[in-house]
Design a protein around this motif. Structure first.
Motif, PDB file in Angstrom:
ATOM      1  N   PHE A   1       0.825  -1.376   0.128  1.00  0.00           N
ATOM      2  CA  PHE A   1       0.113   0.007   0.060  1.00  0.00           C
ATOM      3  C   PHE A   1       0.779   1.354   0.026  1.00  0.00           C
TER       4      PHE A   1
ATOM      5  N   ASN B   1     -12.230   1.863 -14.664  1.00  0.00           N
ATOM      6  CA  ASN B   1     -13.033   1.279 -15.372  1.00  0.00           C
ATOM      7  C   ASN B   1     -14.360   2.041 -16.012  1.00  0.00           C
ATOM      8  N   ILE B   2     -14.503   3.260 -15.501  1.00  0.00           N
ATOM      9  CA  ILE B   2     -15.198   4.138 -15.942  1.00  0.00           C
ATOM     10  C   ILE B   2     -14.549   5.600 -16.528  1.00  0.00           C
TER      11      ILE B   2
ATOM     12  N   LEU C   1     -16.422   7.959 -18.451  1.00  0.00           N
ATOM     13  CA  LEU C   1     -17.164   8.790 -17.914  1.00  0.00           C
ATOM     14  C   LEU C   1     -16.772   9.940 -17.051  1.00  0.00           C
ATOM     15  N   VAL C   2     -15.728   9.584 -16.510  1.00  0.00           N
ATOM     16  CA  VAL C   2     -15.169  10.425 -15.320  1.00  0.00           C
ATOM     17  C   VAL C   2     -14.643  11.659 -16.238  1.00  0.00           C
TER      18      VAL C   2
ATOM     19  N   LEU D   1     -16.056  12.997 -18.936  1.00  0.00           N
ATOM     20  CA  LEU D   1     -17.232  13.473 -19.261  1.00  0.00           C
ATOM     21  C   LEU D   1     -17.813  14.245 -17.956  1.00  0.00           C
ATOM     22  N   GLY D   2     -17.745  13.618 -16.871  1.00  0.00           N
ATOM     23  CA  GLY D   2     -18.362  14.217 -15.651  1.00  0.00           C
ATOM     24  C   GLY D   2     -17.790  15.221 -15.263  1.00  0.00           C
TER      25      GLY D   2
ATOM     26  N   SER E   1     -18.587  18.384 -17.229  1.00  0.00           N
ATOM     27  CA  SER E   1     -19.445  19.101 -17.193  1.00  0.00           C
ATOM     28  C   SER E   1     -19.520  19.711 -15.733  1.00  0.00           C
ATOM     29  N   ILE E   2     -18.704  19.421 -14.803  1.00  0.00           N
ATOM     30  CA  ILE E   2     -18.309  20.110 -13.574  1.00  0.00           C
ATOM     31  C   ILE E   2     -17.662  21.640 -14.041  1.00  0.00           C
TER      32      ILE E   2
ATOM     33  N   MET F   1      -9.012   2.353   3.054  1.00  0.00           N
ATOM     34  CA  MET F   1      -9.010   3.839   2.446  1.00  0.00           C
ATOM     35  C   MET F   1     -10.417   4.138   2.015  1.00  0.00           C
TER      36      MET F   1
ATOM     37  N   MET G   1     -22.241  15.732  -5.280  1.00  0.00           N
ATOM     38  CA  MET G   1     -20.796  14.908  -5.621  1.00  0.00           C
ATOM     39  C   MET G   1     -20.448  14.203  -4.512  1.00  0.00           C
TER      40      MET G   1
ATOM     41  N   GLU H   1     -20.039   2.216  -9.504  1.00  0.00           N
ATOM     42  CA  GLU H   1     -19.229   3.139 -10.196  1.00  0.00           C
ATOM     43  C   GLU H   1     -20.040   3.864 -11.329  1.00  0.00           C
ATOM     44  N   PHE H   2     -20.913   3.115 -11.895  1.00  0.00           N
ATOM     45  CA  PHE H   2     -21.580   3.853 -12.884  1.00  0.00           C
ATOM     46  C   PHE H   2     -22.686   4.495 -12.392  1.00  0.00           C
TER      47      PHE H   2
ATOM     48  N   ALA I   1     -20.950   7.900 -11.582  1.00  0.00           N
ATOM     49  CA  ALA I   1     -20.671   8.613 -12.810  1.00  0.00           C
ATOM     50  C   ALA I   1     -21.807   9.374 -13.336  1.00  0.00           C
TER      51      ALA I   1
ATOM     52  N   VAL J   1     -22.837  12.310 -11.163  1.00  0.00           N
ATOM     53  CA  VAL J   1     -22.342  13.473 -11.487  1.00  0.00           C
ATOM     54  C   VAL J   1     -22.610  13.821 -12.774  1.00  0.00           C
ATOM     55  N   ILE J   2     -22.785  13.287 -13.822  1.00  0.00           N
ATOM     56  CA  ILE J   2     -22.992  13.957 -15.192  1.00  0.00           C
ATOM     57  C   ILE J   2     -24.474  14.336 -15.066  1.00  0.00           C
TER      58      ILE J   2
ATOM     59  N   TYR K   1     -26.901  15.019 -12.343  1.00  0.00           N
ATOM     60  CA  TYR K   1     -27.424  15.553 -11.400  1.00  0.00           C
ATOM     61  C   TYR K   1     -26.476  17.013 -11.373  1.00  0.00           C
TER      62      TYR K   1
ATOM     63  N   LEU L   1     -14.665  -6.156 -11.056  1.00  0.00           N
ATOM     64  CA  LEU L   1     -15.651  -6.519 -12.117  1.00  0.00           C
ATOM     65  C   LEU L   1     -16.355  -5.075 -12.308  1.00  0.00           C
ATOM     66  N   SER L   2     -16.780  -5.031 -13.653  1.00  0.00           N
ATOM     67  CA  SER L   2     -17.449  -3.955 -13.998  1.00  0.00           C
ATOM     68  C   SER L   2     -19.226  -4.107 -13.925  1.00  0.00           C
TER      69      SER L   2
END
Lengths: 352, 168
Positions: free
Chosen positions: A7, A121-122, A125-126, A128-129, A132-133, B1, B38, B50-51, B54, B57-58, B60, B128-129
């Motif tokens: 870690f 894994n997103i 989208l991060v 894009l998010g 937008s902020i 964490m 946020m 996680e979806f 995202a 955030v996008i 709202y 995993l997604s």
């Protein structure tokens, strides 16, 4: 490093990566400004900055010193906390999204991928998010300055960014469909098989999506020909009219950092990211170190090409009118992006 | 964490919600609401969704709250006076809020089995997604509710257009 726990190694390497990437990005921002001034100067048949240092190479440093030492004006009628926080939001948002960009081939040191600050894994989208902020920085700056030109500029910028965000997001869906993942690393890997032929823009037949993305991205970064928020002939300077010194510099840096981020994303999604255009045609040469650095070279080259395109477009095209801008975004780009999604998914479904 | 993040952003969400109520200027309240959204996104993320994070955030903070801020800026709403409020709000408000809190926590605790549990950082550690799983459920088992919801939203958009259109 053997006495550190996994870690702790992860934490130290991550902090190191963040610092290095941040320093490189900020330097790149400074030199993009110089590149723009030089290239634009040549296009307009003049020299551009040439006095400070050899070929004007130290000009960004001189600009930085000038902006730091200028008096920091605070308009009396401004909304103080929001006025200060707005440029911070703008700059922070433009710098954060570089964190998910993989700028080299996978290269693990002690189990940590060193050429990518965070592989999420997103990832897409991060980005894009966070974009937008970033709208808040501009919206708040115009409102809190208590100046009608700043407010008009920020209203224009905000509505333009919200409108083009849709076309921007939808143009990327085709790429995501092909890669079947939102992770930027997976998207890059999905185009790495046969060099340039397997890039999304050529082999993936996503060139329609690419041009939609390119136009929406120019509008998203408020750059020419979509630079109405800063149209100096009608709005003084747009949303940053009241800003001076470092606060102005933060908006300025945010704009160029956004340009770099957009170029990085275009490279990753449509041009294979750090993969070589020749694929496996050229045999691997040099040692493992050369092979690790070579992809970064390709990536930087592609991003640089996009930045040059930005400057070229700025030197060539006139500005849109506001109603043209809105109808272009909603009536042209958005429907084409939707058709692209339908066609791409149909073809993928028929072939799969 | 993930536990540290969960606690920090949980506290931030509560602080943002309180600030939303206490601020006198509408734009400060709207911005506090952005902070709440946020922080909620980070909470979803730390629970392995996680979806959802995202999308939060996008949709709202990136779209809906920008429109809120936009409207406040355009209407140029000024500072509001602190009123003492009606007496009914004091008499009914606090017991009512306490009652709703108690009922919700009772339902969540008693129906723990049916609702299911998730670990902090749950699926993030396994790599995993959950996007694929969400879309599978959405487009097979829940297809009808999904489509009905989109038709509902379309009706709302058309209604807004009709209301906003000027009479000839």
């Amino acid at each position: 490093m053997s006495h550190l726990s996994p870690f702790q190694t992860f934490l130290l390497l991550s902090i190191l990566k963040i610092v290095v990437v941040l320093v490189i990005t900020l330097t790149a921002v400074a030199y993009t400004v110089l590149l723009e001034r030089k290239v634009l100067g040549r296009m307009q048949n003049r020299w551009g900055p040439s006095r400070v240092g050899p070929f004007g190479l130290l000009q960004p440093l001189a600009d930085g010193i000038k902006l730091f030492l200028k008096e920091d004006l605070m308009p009396m009628a401004a909304q103080r906390p929001l006025f200060i926080i707005a440029p911070i939001i703008a700059l922070a948002c433009s710098l954060i999204s570089i964190a998910v960009v993989p700028f080299g081939a996978v290269q693990r040191v002690k189990g940590v991928d060193i050429f990518n600050v965070a592989d999420l894994n997103i990832g897409l989208l991060v980005i894009l998010g966070i974009t937008s902020i970033g709208v808040y920085g501009i919206a708040l700056s115009g409102w809190s300055s208590n100046n009608k030109f700043a407010l008009l500029g920020s209203l224009r910028a905000t509505s333009q960014m919200i409108s083009y965000e849709l076309a921007l997001g939808l143009s990327l869906v085709g790429v995501v469909l092909r890669a079947q993942s939102l992770s930027l690393r997976d998207i890059v890997n999905s185009q790495a098989a046969h060099g340039a032929l397997s890039w999304n823009i050529f082999g993936g037949f996503q060139f329609v999506a690419f041009f939609i993305y390119l136009m929406a991205a120019y509008a998203e970064t408020n750059r020419s020909p979509f630079d109405l928020p800063e149209a100096e002939s009608e709005l003084v300077a747009g949303y940053h009219t009241e800003y001076s010194s470092m606060k102005f510099a933060m908006f300025f840096m945010a704009e160029y950092a956004n340009m770099i981020t957009v170029s990085c994303v275009a490279t990753l999604l449509f041009f294979g990211g750090p993969s070589s255009p020749f694929g496996h045609l050229i045999p691997d040469f040099g040692g493992p170190i050369v092979q690790a650095i070579l992809p970064i070279g390709w990536f930087v080259l592609k991003v640089l090409a996009f930045l040059l395109l930005y400057i070229w477009v700025r030197g060539t095209l006139p500005r849109f009118r506001y109603d043209q801008l809105m109808s272009f975004g909603w009536k042209v780009l958005l429907p084409i992006a939707m058709v692209n999604i339908i066609v791409t998914s149909l073809i993928l479904a028929l072939r799969g | 964490m993930q536990l540290a993040l969960f606690i920090i952003f949980g506290a931030l969400a509560v602080a943002g919600a309180l600030n939303l109520l206490l601020q006198r200027h509408p734009i400060n309240s709207a911005l506090s609401l952005v902070v709440v959204m946020m922080s909620l996104a980070v909470l979803y993320w730390s629970l392995g969704a996680e979806f959802l994070a995202a999308a939060q955030v996008i949709v709202y903070s990136g779209a809906i709250m920008v429109l809120f801020v936009f409207v406040i800026m355009l209407l140029n709403a000024g500072e509001e006076e602190h009123t003492t409020g009606s007496r009914a709000a004091y008499i009914v408000g606090f017991p009512g809020a306490a009652a709703i809190f108690c009922i919700l926590s009772f339902v969540f605790l008693s129906e723990r089995k049916a609702l299911g549990l998730t670990n902090l950082g749950g699926q993030l550690n396994s790599g995993l997604s959950n996007i694929a799983e969400i879309s599978t459920v959405l487009f097979t088992r829940l297809l009808l509710p999904f489509e009905v919801t989109s038709v509902l939203i379309l009706v709302a958009i058309l209604g807004a257009v009709v209301l906003a259109r000027k009479e000839q």
